[in-house]
Design a protein around this motif. Structure first.
Motif, mmCIF file in Angstrom:
data_model
loop_
_atom_site.group_PDB
_atom_site.id
_atom_site.type_symbol
_atom_site.label_atom_id
_atom_site.label_comp_id
_atom_site.label_asym_id
_atom_site.label_seq_id
_atom_site.Cartn_x
_atom_site.Cartn_y
_atom_site.Cartn_z
ATOM 1 N N GLY A 1 0.880 -1.376 0.077
ATOM 2 C CA GLY A 1 0.171 -0.002 0.065
ATOM 3 C C GLY A 1 0.965 1.261 -0.072
ATOM 4 N N ILE A 2 1.845 1.270 0.734
ATOM 5 C CA ILE A 2 2.741 2.492 0.841
ATOM 6 C C ILE A 2 3.744 2.502 -0.446
ATOM 7 N N THR A 3 4.332 1.522 -0.715
ATOM 8 C CA THR A 3 5.356 1.424 -2.017
ATOM 9 C C THR A 3 4.669 1.868 -3.194
ATOM 10 N N PHE A 4 3.499 1.316 -3.269
ATOM 11 C CA PHE A 4 2.627 1.929 -4.669
ATOM 12 C C PHE A 4 1.852 2.882 -4.395
ATOM 13 N N ASN A 5 2.017 3.899 -3.303
ATOM 14 C CA ASN A 5 0.924 4.794 -3.286
ATOM 15 C C ASN A 5 0.479 5.497 -4.319
ATOM 16 N N GLU A 6 1.134 5.634 -5.528
ATOM 17 C CA GLU A 6 0.551 6.317 -6.536
ATOM 18 C C GLU A 6 -0.599 5.730 -7.267
ATOM 19 N N GLN A 7 -0.508 4.066 -6.785
ATOM 20 C CA GLN A 7 -1.837 3.378 -7.351
ATOM 21 C C GLN A 7 -2.752 3.246 -6.366
ATOM 22 N N THR A 8 -2.198 3.212 -5.015
ATOM 23 C CA THR A 8 -3.144 3.039 -4.033
ATOM 24 C C THR A 8 -3.743 4.140 -3.211
ATOM 25 N N GLY A 9 -2.965 5.459 -3.452
ATOM 26 C CA GLY A 9 -3.554 6.666 -2.611
ATOM 27 C C GLY A 9 -3.254 6.637 -1.107
ATOM 28 N N ILE A 10 -2.656 5.508 -0.706
ATOM 29 C CA ILE A 10 -2.313 5.500 0.729
ATOM 30 C C ILE A 10 -0.995 6.311 1.050
ATOM 31 N N VAL A 11 -1.214 7.362 1.713
ATOM 32 C CA VAL A 11 -0.326 8.435 2.281
ATOM 33 C C VAL A 11 -0.601 8.640 3.649
ATOM 34 N N PRO A 12 0.081 8.337 4.619
ATOM 35 C CA PRO A 12 -0.321 8.521 6.206
ATOM 36 C C PRO A 12 0.029 9.885 6.471
ATOM 37 N N PRO A 13 -0.725 10.375 7.489
ATOM 38 C CA PRO A 13 -0.412 11.945 8.111
ATOM 39 C C PRO A 13 1.047 11.516 8.711
ATOM 40 N N ALA A 14 1.891 12.722 8.729
ATOM 41 C CA ALA A 14 3.158 12.785 9.210
ATOM 42 C C ALA A 14 3.209 12.563 10.713
ATOM 43 N N ASP A 15 2.212 12.401 11.418
ATOM 44 C CA ASP A 15 2.385 12.567 12.820
ATOM 45 C C ASP A 15 2.038 11.166 13.544
ATOM 46 N N VAL A 16 2.136 10.081 12.713
ATOM 47 C CA VAL A 16 1.941 8.814 13.244
ATOM 48 C C VAL A 16 2.894 7.898 12.849
ATOM 49 N N ASP A 17 3.148 6.835 13.697
ATOM 50 C CA ASP A 17 4.134 5.957 13.144
ATOM 51 C C ASP A 17 3.709 5.038 12.137
ATOM 52 N N VAL A 18 4.543 4.635 11.073
ATOM 53 C CA VAL A 18 4.028 3.461 10.177
ATOM 54 C C VAL A 18 5.189 2.670 10.099
ATOM 55 N N PHE A 19 4.682 1.247 10.168
ATOM 56 C CA PHE A 19 5.627 0.199 10.012
ATOM 57 C C PHE A 19 4.930 -1.078 9.610
ATOM 58 N N LEU A 20 5.942 -1.911 9.388
ATOM 59 C CA LEU A 20 5.160 -3.210 8.953
ATOM 60 C C LEU A 20 5.957 -4.380 9.805
ATOM 61 N N VAL A 21 5.113 -5.519 9.748
ATOM 62 C CA VAL A 21 5.588 -6.715 10.356
ATOM 63 C C VAL A 21 5.167 -7.738 9.239
ATOM 64 N N ALA A 22 5.891 -8.316 8.245
ATOM 65 C CA ALA A 22 5.566 -9.286 7.375
ATOM 66 C C ALA A 22 5.878 -10.757 7.795
ATOM 67 N N PRO A 23 5.038 -11.518 8.258
ATOM 68 C CA PRO A 23 5.343 -12.946 8.230
ATOM 69 C C PRO A 23 5.561 -13.609 7.024
ATOM 70 N N LYS A 24 6.424 -14.211 7.015
ATOM 71 C CA LYS A 24 7.010 -14.799 5.826
ATOM 72 C C LYS A 24 6.391 -16.339 5.586
ATOM 73 N N GLY A 25 4.992 -16.199 5.434
ATOM 74 C CA GLY A 25 4.451 -17.466 5.444
ATOM 75 C C GLY A 25 2.841 -16.996 5.475
ATOM 76 N N SER A 26 2.094 -18.071 5.467
ATOM 77 C CA SER A 26 0.637 -17.985 5.581
ATOM 78 C C SER A 26 0.281 -17.675 6.974
ATOM 79 N N GLY A 27 -1.091 -16.968 6.988
ATOM 80 C CA GLY A 27 -1.325 -16.638 8.223
ATOM 81 C C GLY A 27 -2.051 -17.854 8.993
ATOM 82 N N THR A 28 -2.359 -18.953 8.315
ATOM 83 C CA THR A 28 -2.908 -20.272 9.012
ATOM 84 C C THR A 28 -1.639 -20.746 9.551
ATOM 85 N N SER A 29 -0.480 -20.823 8.720
ATOM 86 C CA SER A 29 0.685 -21.272 9.358
ATOM 87 C C SER A 29 1.242 -20.598 10.686
#
Ligand SMILES: NC(=O)C1=CN([C@@H]2O[C@H](COP(=O)(O)OP(=O)(O)OC[C@H]3O[C@@H](n4cnc5c(N)ncnc54)[C@H](O)[C@@H]3O)[C@@H](O)[C@H]2O)C=CC1
Ligand SMILES: CC(=O)[C@](C)(O)C(=O)O
Ligand SMILES: [Mg+2]
Ligand SMILES: [Mg+2]
Length: 356
Positions: free
Chosen positions: A127-155
Motif C-alpha cells: 500500500g505504501i510503496t505503490f501509493n501512486e496506485q493505492t492513494g495510501i499516504v499516511p499523515p506525518a504525525d503517526v508511526d508507520v511500520f510493517l511486520v510481514a510474516p514470511k508465510g501464511s497466516g494459517t501457518s
C-alpha cells in the motif's frame, strides 16, 4: 539486535532472546491493537496476540462471514469485536489487514482515525510503496511500520500453537513518536514471529510479489505441471507421475532441505540421483532465470501491483479466483494427488478394534 552473517553479508536480526515476550507485553501494555480485516493474516495475528496477553480488538463488517468467524474464535461483540470505524476509533495501533486491494477503498475512513501519536501497521509494503496506485499516504504525525510474516497466516497460528514461530520481516516507514522501533518489534513478537529480519517497505513488497509469483507458488505449479505432463505423455501412470513430481518432494525430500539444506538432501539420496541432479540444476536455472528477470521487472515497474488492484477490486474477484482455483483442483495432476494423499497411512481410517 543480533548481527548475523548470511552467506558473507552481515544483517540485523531481532531474536526472542533480546526481545522476549515480557518486553513486548511491557511495550504494548497501554496500547489497544486494532486488527482491521479478519481474512487469513487477521485471525492468526489477532489470536496469537490475544493468547500473548496483548489488548487486541478486531474490526470487521458486521454483515460479513468473517465477523461470525471472529465471534467463533472468541472475540466478543462490543468488547473485543467492533464494526470497522469503532475499532479504528478505539485502536492506538491500527493493523491494516484487509486485502491489499480492499485497503484502497477503506483508506479515507482509516486516515480519519489516524490521530497524532497513533501507529499504522501493515503486513505488506504494497500500500505504501505503490501509493501512486493505492492513494495510501499516511499523515506525518503517526508511526508507520510493517511486520510481514514470511508465510501464511494459517501457518503463523498453527506454529504458534505448536510452540514454534514463523520468521517475519519488519520495516519502519515513519517514526513520528520515537517509539516506532519498540512498537514494531513488540508487535512482531506478539503476533508469533520466531525472529525478525530487517527490511524496508519497497524491498519487502518487491521480494514478496516476486516470491509468490515465483518459487513459492506460481513457478512451482508451473514446473509440477510441466514434469507431470511429460511423464504422462510418455506413458507413465497418473499415480507414478504424481508421486515422482509432488508427493516424494513434499513428504520426503523438502523436509530434508528444510532441516539441513539442499546438499544434505542430495547426500541422502542415491549417488545416481546426486549425479543427475548436479548435472541438470544449472540447466533449469539458466532456462528459468530470464523468466524471473521478466517477473522482477514486472513487479518493479508496478505492473503486478496494478494487475492485482484491477483484478481484486472487482465485485466478483473472489468468485473469479475460486473458479481458477477449481481449475487447478480439477486438473488430472491434482485429482491424482487427492487419491495419493488419501493413501498416506495417517489418512487411513482407524483400524477396527479386533473383537476379543
Ligand atoms: N495471506 C497471508 O497469509 C499473508 C498476507 N499478507 C498481507 O496481509 C494483509 C492481509 O492479507 P490477507 O489476510 O490474505 O487478506 P484477505 O485477502 O484474506 O482479506 C482480508 C479481509 O479483507 C476483507 N475485505 C475484502 N474486501 C473488503 C472490503 N472492500 N471492505 C472490507 N473488508 C474487505 C475480506 O473479507 C477479508 O476478511 C495483506 O496486506 C497481505 O498482503 C502478508 C503475509 C501473508
Ligand atoms: C503467504 C505469503 O507470504 C504470501 C504468499 O506472500 C501471501 O499470502 O501474500
Ligand atoms: Mg509473503
Ligand atoms: Mg504476499
Amino acid at each position: 539486535m543480533a548481527q548475523l552473517n548470511f552467506g558473507g553479508s552481515v544483517e540485523n536480526v531481532v531474536t526472542r532472546d533480546e526481545f522476549p515476550l515480557s518486553k513486548a507485553q511491557e511495550v504494548l501494555k497501554n496500547e489497544t491493537v486494532a486488527i482491521i480485516g479478519y481474512g487469513v493474516q487477521g485471525p492468526g495475528q489477532a489470536l496469537n496476540q490475544k493468547d500473548n496477553g496483548i489488548n487486541v480488538i478486531v474490526g470487521q463488517r458486521k454483515s460479513s462471514k468473517t465477523w461470525d468467524k471472529a465471534v467463533a474464535d472468541g472475540f466478543v461483540p462490543g468488547e473485543t469485536l467492533f464494526e470497522i470505524e469503532e475499532a479504528l476509533e478505539r485502536g492506538t495501533i491500527i493493523c491494516y489487514l484487509l486485502s491489499d486491494a480492499a485497503q484502497i477503498e477503506l483508506w479515507p475512513t482509516v486516515k480519519k482515525h489516524l490521530t497524532p501519536g497513533k501507529a499504522l501497521y501493515f503486513s505488506h509494503g504494497f500500500g505504501i510503496t505503490f501509493n501512486e496506485q493505492t492513494g495510501i499516504v499516511p499523515p506525518a504525525d503517526v508511526d508507520v511500520f510493517l511486520v510481514a510474516p514470511k508465510g501464511s497466516g494459517t501457518s503463523l497460528r498453527r506454529m504458534f500453537l505448536q510452540g514454534r514461530g514463523l520468521n517475519s520481516s519488519y520495516a519502519i516507514f515513519q517514526d513520528a513518536t520515537g517509539k516506532a522501533y519498540d512498537r514494531v518489534v513488540a508487535l512482531g513478537i506478539a503476533v508469533g514471529s520466531g525472529y525478525l529480519f530487517e527490511t524496508d517497505f519497497k524491498k519487502e513488497v518487491y521480494s514478496d510479489l516476486t516470491g509468490e509469483r515465483g518459487t513459492l507458488m506460481g513457478c512451482i505449479q508451473g514446473i509440477f505441471a510441466a514434469q507431470y505432463d511429460v511423464l504422462r505423455t510418455n506413458g507413465h501412470s497418473p499415480s507414478e507421475a504424481f508421486n515422482e513430481t509432488v508427493e516424494e518432494l513434499t513428504q520426503s525430500l523438502m523436509p530434508l532441505v528444510a532441516e539441513n539444506g539442499m546438499d544434505w538432501m542430495y547426500a541422502n539420496c542415491s549417488t545416481t540421483a546426486q549425479r543427475g541432479a548436479l548435472d541438470w540444476w544449472k540447466k533449469f536455472r539458466d532456462a528459468t532465470k530470464p523468466v524471473f528477470e521478466e517477473l522482477y521487472n514486472s513487479v518493479a515497474t508496478g505492473k503486478e501491483s496494478q494487475r492485482s488492484i484491477d483484478s481484486n477490486s472487482q465485485p466478483d474477484y473472489r468468485e473469479k479466483l475460486d473458479a481458477e482455483l477449481a481449475e487447478l483442483r480439477e486438473s488430472e495432476l491434482w485429482r491424482a494427488g487427492k487419491t495419493v494423499r488419501s493413501l498416506r497411512p495417517e489418512n487411513q481410517p482407524a483400524e477396527k478394534e479386533i473383537e476379543a
